[in-house]
Design a protein around this motif. Structure first.
Motif, PDB file in Angstrom:
ATOM      1  N   CYS A 118      43.346  44.097  43.137  1.00 33.09           N
ATOM      2  CA  CYS A 118      44.534  44.387  43.942  1.00 33.09           C
ATOM      3  C   CYS A 118      44.322  45.646  44.796  1.00 33.09           C
ATOM      4  O   CYS A 118      43.426  46.447  44.542  1.00 33.09           O
ATOM      5  N   ASP A 119      45.189  45.788  45.794  1.00 30.98           N
ATOM      6  CA  ASP A 119      45.086  46.894  46.759  1.00 30.98           C
ATOM      7  C   ASP A 119      44.980  48.257  46.088  1.00 30.98           C
ATOM      8  O   ASP A 119      44.166  49.091  46.473  1.00 30.98           O
ATOM      9  N   ARG A 120      45.824  48.510  45.102  1.00 34.00           N
ATOM     10  CA  ARG A 120      45.879  49.850  44.502  1.00 34.00           C
ATOM     11  C   ARG A 120      44.614  50.215  43.725  1.00 34.00           C
ATOM     12  O   ARG A 120      44.370  51.377  43.464  1.00 34.00           O
ATOM     13  N   ASP A 121      43.809  49.241  43.370  1.00 31.35           N
ATOM     14  CA  ASP A 121      42.580  49.512  42.619  1.00 31.35           C
ATOM     15  C   ASP A 121      41.340  49.618  43.504  1.00 31.35           C
ATOM     16  O   ASP A 121      40.260  49.948  43.014  1.00 31.35           O
ATOM     17  N   ARG A 122      41.480  49.389  44.787  1.00 27.88           N
ATOM     18  CA  ARG A 122      40.305  49.342  45.667  1.00 27.88           C
ATOM     19  C   ARG A 122      39.769  50.707  46.062  1.00 27.88           C
ATOM     20  O   ARG A 122      38.675  50.806  46.595  1.00 27.88           O
ATOM     21  N   ASP A 123      40.528  51.780  45.807  1.00 32.93           N
ATOM     22  CA  ASP A 123      40.030  53.134  46.091  1.00 32.93           C
ATOM     23  C   ASP A 123      39.281  53.734  44.907  1.00 32.93           C
ATOM     24  O   ASP A 123      38.648  54.770  45.041  1.00 32.93           O
ATOM     25  N   GLN A 124      39.369  53.100  43.760  1.00 31.78           N
ATOM     26  CA  GLN A 124      38.689  53.603  42.564  1.00 31.78           C
ATOM     27  C   GLN A 124      37.196  53.298  42.668  1.00 31.78           C
ATOM     28  O   GLN A 124      36.816  52.238  43.163  1.00 31.78           O
ATOM     29  N   PRO A 125      36.365  54.236  42.195  1.00 32.01           N
ATOM     30  CA  PRO A 125      34.931  53.900  42.147  1.00 32.01           C
ATOM     31  C   PRO A 125      34.773  52.649  41.292  1.00 32.01           C
ATOM     32  O   PRO A 125      35.209  52.618  40.145  1.00 32.01           O
ATOM     33  N   PHE A 126      34.276  51.621  41.872  1.00 26.36           N
ATOM     34  CA  PHE A 126      34.188  50.336  41.184  1.00 26.36           C
ATOM     35  C   PHE A 126      32.839  50.223  40.507  1.00 26.36           C
ATOM     36  O   PHE A 126      31.824  50.624  41.060  1.00 26.36           O
ATOM     37  N   ALA A 127      32.821  49.667  39.365  1.00 23.62           N
ATOM     38  CA  ALA A 127      31.578  49.526  38.609  1.00 23.62           C
ATOM     39  C   ALA A 127      30.828  48.275  39.060  1.00 23.62           C
ATOM     40  O   ALA A 127      30.647  47.330  38.299  1.00 23.62           O
ATOM     41  N   LEU A 128      30.432  48.262  40.334  1.00 22.48           N
ATOM     42  CA  LEU A 128      29.615  47.153  40.816  1.00 22.48           C
ATOM     43  C   LEU A 128      28.237  47.247  40.188  1.00 22.48           C
ATOM     44  O   LEU A 128      27.718  48.340  39.958  1.00 22.48           O
ATOM     45  N   LYS A 129      27.676  46.091  39.920  1.00 22.14           N
ATOM     46  CA  LYS A 129      26.338  46.020  39.353  1.00 22.14           C
ATOM     47  C   LYS A 129      25.424  45.271  40.318  1.00 22.14           C
ATOM     48  O   LYS A 129      25.917  44.498  41.146  1.00 22.14           O
ATOM     49  N   PRO A 130      24.129  45.498  40.230  1.00 20.75           N
ATOM     50  CA  PRO A 130      23.221  44.742  41.094  1.00 20.75           C
ATOM     51  C   PRO A 130      23.482  43.244  40.966  1.00 20.75           C
ATOM     52  O   PRO A 130      23.780  42.743  39.880  1.00 20.75           O
ATOM     53  N   LYS A 131      23.423  42.572  42.086  1.00 21.94           N
ATOM     54  CA  LYS A 131      23.614  41.119  42.195  1.00 21.94           C
ATOM     55  C   LYS A 131      25.070  40.681  42.133  1.00 21.94           C
ATOM     56  O   LYS A 131      25.363  39.496  42.148  1.00 21.94           O
ATOM     57  N   ASP A 132      26.036  41.625  42.029  1.00 25.57           N
ATOM     58  CA  ASP A 132      27.449  41.251  42.076  1.00 25.57           C
ATOM     59  C   ASP A 132      27.769  40.649  43.441  1.00 25.57           C
ATOM     60  O   ASP A 132      27.073  40.908  44.428  1.00 25.57           O
ATOM     61  N   ALA A 133      28.831  39.856  43.484  1.00 27.50           N
ATOM     62  CA  ALA A 133      29.291  39.251  44.730  1.00 27.50           C
ATOM     63  C   ALA A 133      30.708  39.736  45.028  1.00 27.50           C
ATOM     64  O   ALA A 133      31.587  39.632  44.174  1.00 27.50           O
ATOM     65  N   VAL A 134      30.890  40.287  46.227  1.00 32.68           N
ATOM     66  CA  VAL A 134      32.204  40.707  46.707  1.00 32.68           C
ATOM     67  C   VAL A 134      32.584  39.747  47.827  1.00 32.68           C
ATOM     68  O   VAL A 134      31.837  39.591  48.796  1.00 32.68           O
ATOM     69  N   ALA A 135      33.738  39.094  47.668  1.00 30.07           N
ATOM     70  CA  ALA A 135      34.224  38.139  48.667  1.00 30.07           C
ATOM     71  C   ALA A 135      35.557  38.642  49.219  1.00 30.07           C
ATOM     72  O   ALA A 135      36.413  39.087  48.458  1.00 30.07           O
ATOM     73  N   ILE A 136      35.707  38.567  50.539  1.00 35.69           N
ATOM     74  CA  ILE A 136      36.911  39.080  51.193  1.00 35.69           C
ATOM     75  C   ILE A 136      37.446  38.023  52.162  1.00 35.69           C
ATOM     76  O   ILE A 136      36.696  37.500  52.981  1.00 35.69           O
ATOM     77  N   TRP A 137      38.767  37.759  52.049  1.00 33.52           N
ATOM     78  CA  TRP A 137      39.465  36.834  52.935  1.00 33.52           C
ATOM     79  C   TRP A 137      40.555  37.581  53.682  1.00 33.52           C
ATOM     80  O   TRP A 137      41.238  38.413  53.111  1.00 33.52           O
ATOM     81  N   PRO A 138      40.793  37.208  54.939  1.00 26.18           N
ATOM     82  CA  PRO A 138      41.924  37.770  55.670  1.00 26.18           C
ATOM     83  C   PRO A 138      43.203  37.046  55.252  1.00 26.18           C
ATOM     84  O   PRO A 138      43.148  36.026  54.563  1.00 26.18           O
ATOM     85  N   PRO A 139      44.366  37.561  55.696  1.00 22.98           N
ATOM     86  CA  PRO A 139      45.598  36.817  55.448  1.00 22.98           C
ATOM     87  C   PRO A 139      45.509  35.440  56.102  1.00 22.98           C
ATOM     88  O   PRO A 139      44.871  35.273  57.140  1.00 22.98           O
ATOM     89  N   VAL A 140      46.142  34.476  55.487  1.00 27.01           N
ATOM     90  CA  VAL A 140      46.114  33.101  56.003  1.00 27.01           C
ATOM     91  C   VAL A 140      47.496  32.768  56.536  1.00 27.01           C
ATOM     92  O   VAL A 140      48.503  33.040  55.895  1.00 27.01           O
ATOM     93  N   ALA A 141      47.529  32.168  57.696  1.00 21.91           N
ATOM     94  CA  ALA A 141      48.796  31.719  58.280  1.00 21.91           C
ATOM     95  C   ALA A 141      48.709  30.210  58.508  1.00 21.91           C
ATOM     96  O   ALA A 141      47.637  29.670  58.708  1.00 21.91           O
ATOM     97  N   GLY A 142      49.803  29.603  58.422  1.00 24.69           N
ATOM     98  CA  GLY A 142      49.806  28.160  58.658  1.00 24.69           C
ATOM     99  C   GLY A 142      51.216  27.626  58.665  1.00 24.69           C
ATOM    100  O   GLY A 142      52.179  28.348  58.440  1.00 24.69           O
ATOM    101  N   GLY A 143      51.308  26.367  58.892  1.00 26.73           N
ATOM    102  CA  GLY A 143      52.627  25.776  58.978  1.00 26.73           C
ATOM    103  C   GLY A 143      52.781  24.581  58.113  1.00 26.73           C
ATOM    104  O   GLY A 143      52.086  24.218  57.282  1.00 26.73           O
TER     105      GLY A 143
END
Length: 84
Positions: A59-84
């Protein structure tokens, strides 16, 4: 350390030129926060709507914390989705 960064929809245009299938293998410092990663790739923070690390939502509030990423981890990011 090396991780995989996956950017979806129009965010994929922000990946390095050698990227394939909306993902890139990148080098990051071990203590990087997710917002630092987002900033490094010039993704406007409001456009980083959905952020997953190895398939787990961060979540947004946890993204400023030093994250314990490890080698070979995958970070995926999506923009907001709009549709009808």
């Amino acid at each position: 350390m090396q991780i995989t960064l996956k950017l979806y929809a129009h965010l994929g245009d922000l990946l390095p030129a050698n990227s394939k299938q909306n993902k890139a293998e990148i080098e990051v410092p071990e203590s990087i926060s997710l917002n630092e990663l987002i900033d490094r790739f010039q993704i406007p923070r409001p456009m980083a709507h959905l952020v997953l690390v190895n398939g787990l939502f961060v979540c947004d509030r946890d993204r400023d914390q030093p994250f314990a990423l490890k080698p070979k981890d995958a970070v995926a990011i999506w923009p907001p989705v709009a549709g009808g």
